[in-house]
Motif scaffolding. Sequence first.
Motif, PDB file in Angstrom:
ATOM      1  N   THR A 275       0.832  -1.201   0.000  1.00 47.06           N
ATOM      2  CA  THR A 275       0.000   0.000   0.000  1.00 47.06           C
ATOM      3  C   THR A 275       0.870   1.255   0.000  1.00 47.06           C
ATOM      4  O   THR A 275       0.609   2.218  -0.735  1.00 47.06           O
ATOM      5  CB  THR A 275      -0.936   0.000   1.224  1.00 47.06           C
ATOM      6  OG1 THR A 275      -1.743  -1.173   1.214  1.00 47.06           O
ATOM      7  CG2 THR A 275      -1.847   1.222   1.209  1.00 47.06           C
ATOM      8  N   GLY A 400      -2.964  -4.715  -1.646  1.00 42.78           N
ATOM      9  CA  GLY A 400      -2.199  -3.558  -1.196  1.00 42.78           C
ATOM     10  C   GLY A 400      -1.996  -2.544  -2.303  1.00 42.78           C
ATOM     11  O   GLY A 400      -2.127  -1.325  -2.085  1.00 42.78           O
ATOM     12  N   GLY A 404      -3.457   1.144  -2.309  1.00 40.31           N
ATOM     13  CA  GLY A 404      -2.527   2.252  -2.469  1.00 40.31           C
ATOM     14  C   GLY A 404      -2.944   3.195  -3.590  1.00 40.31           C
ATOM     15  O   GLY A 404      -2.900   4.423  -3.432  1.00 40.31           O
TER      16      GLY A 404
END
Length: 464
Positions: A275, A400, A404
């Motif tokens: 992320t 992730g 992100g």
Amino acid sequence: MSDGLPLPRRYGAIAALGCGSALVIIDGGVANVALPTIARDLGVAPSSVVSIVTVYQVMLVMLLLPFAGLGERIGLKRTYQAGQMVFAAATLLCFFAKSLPFLLIVRAVQAIGAAGVLSVSSALIRQTYPARQLGRGLGINSVIVTSSAAAAPTIGGLVLAVAPWPWVFASAIPFAVVSIALGRALPDPAPRLAQLDLVGAIMCAAMFGLIIGGAESLVHGDSPVVSAAIIFAGAALGWVFVRREIGAPAPILPVDLLARPIIALSAFGSLTAFTASMTLLVSTPFRLSALGFSATQIGACIAPWPLTNMIVAPLSGFLSDRVPAGILGGLGMAVTLVALALLATMPADPSYVDVAWRMALCGSGFGLYLPPNARLIVGSAPKARAAAAGGLVSTVRLTGQTIGATLAAALLAAGIGAGAVPPLVAAGLALLAGLCSIARLRPSIRNPSTEEVRDEVLTLRQPR
């Protein structure tokens, strides 16, 4: 069963795994650079054509864990090869797309094939390498995935310079044929004698699809009420799904593996690390553009990240066979924290060198952290659950990255995404990843419990 494949078959399997991973990663991301051209040729709005990317990402996250469970039951090699064939067929159909709806359908089919490949690749790596070299194998695979993702926009740009956009997809067909042919060298462990939990697989896919789809809808300006309702529905379904999976002998969502503290910490650390990296990578071009950098200069500034990662990740994977992952991960996130702080405090008028060496330092930190982390997840799982552990690694990575990208978009929408805020947010996430890594050094977490050892012995004694 022998420890890894014998030579020279092992080299053939390594080549097959490398080609297959590179194929699905490159062709999955190569479309990004062609989006403006596709929007113009098909006569659709830029906001609509972005669906070509998001439908691929969402489908992939939805299907990785169900396909990992399928691979355990029908065979890892069969799942991998079938995935490559589906991916190749869908890639060929992309060449004939004349409308956005048709292109979205074949991109979804591409994601189905890619899920078949990526869901079992880590388990096949575990079967290919001797146990003492597992970290090295995962480090090499990490480099292939990272470098392929970094090379995809460049490859797409080169193809567009000499051919229409359908060739961006069709150019991968010869490589797909080669990759399928190499796949004959892959290991073929006996599948588990169990039925796939179809209801659980559907619930797993729907959970990820609703939560991620709702978050994407919210960020892209759709109705907040509708988007929140979609996210809530996904969370409610997830609560029911997790309760259903607890106690299952081979759950689709690997709650049995996540019940082991060392795997749970590694998975959460990986989620926060990916992320953090995607938040920075998505927001940095906007920051540099606001500072007056051209598109070419922005690409050159970001390039040191994957280039450094290509050097550090194999070294980190090699070291992870000898040094505890908690130490390597802690050092990696310490380096990352320093790099992110330096990125947040760049000069008001930075030069190329000011940006490039900071990105290189950041790439080296993530390269030091991620391969040992993946090794610990895959290596700590029972061999019979290696596919589930590999599916967990890929799912955490893609989740992730999706979080992100969504977080970066939210920061941009809030008007704070083109400055020092994204690297500071990424630094906070990196700190969490580092703390997870250091926590794994505690003997009570690092050493398996008596119940885990007993479960592993019982699994090995099960008839095949």
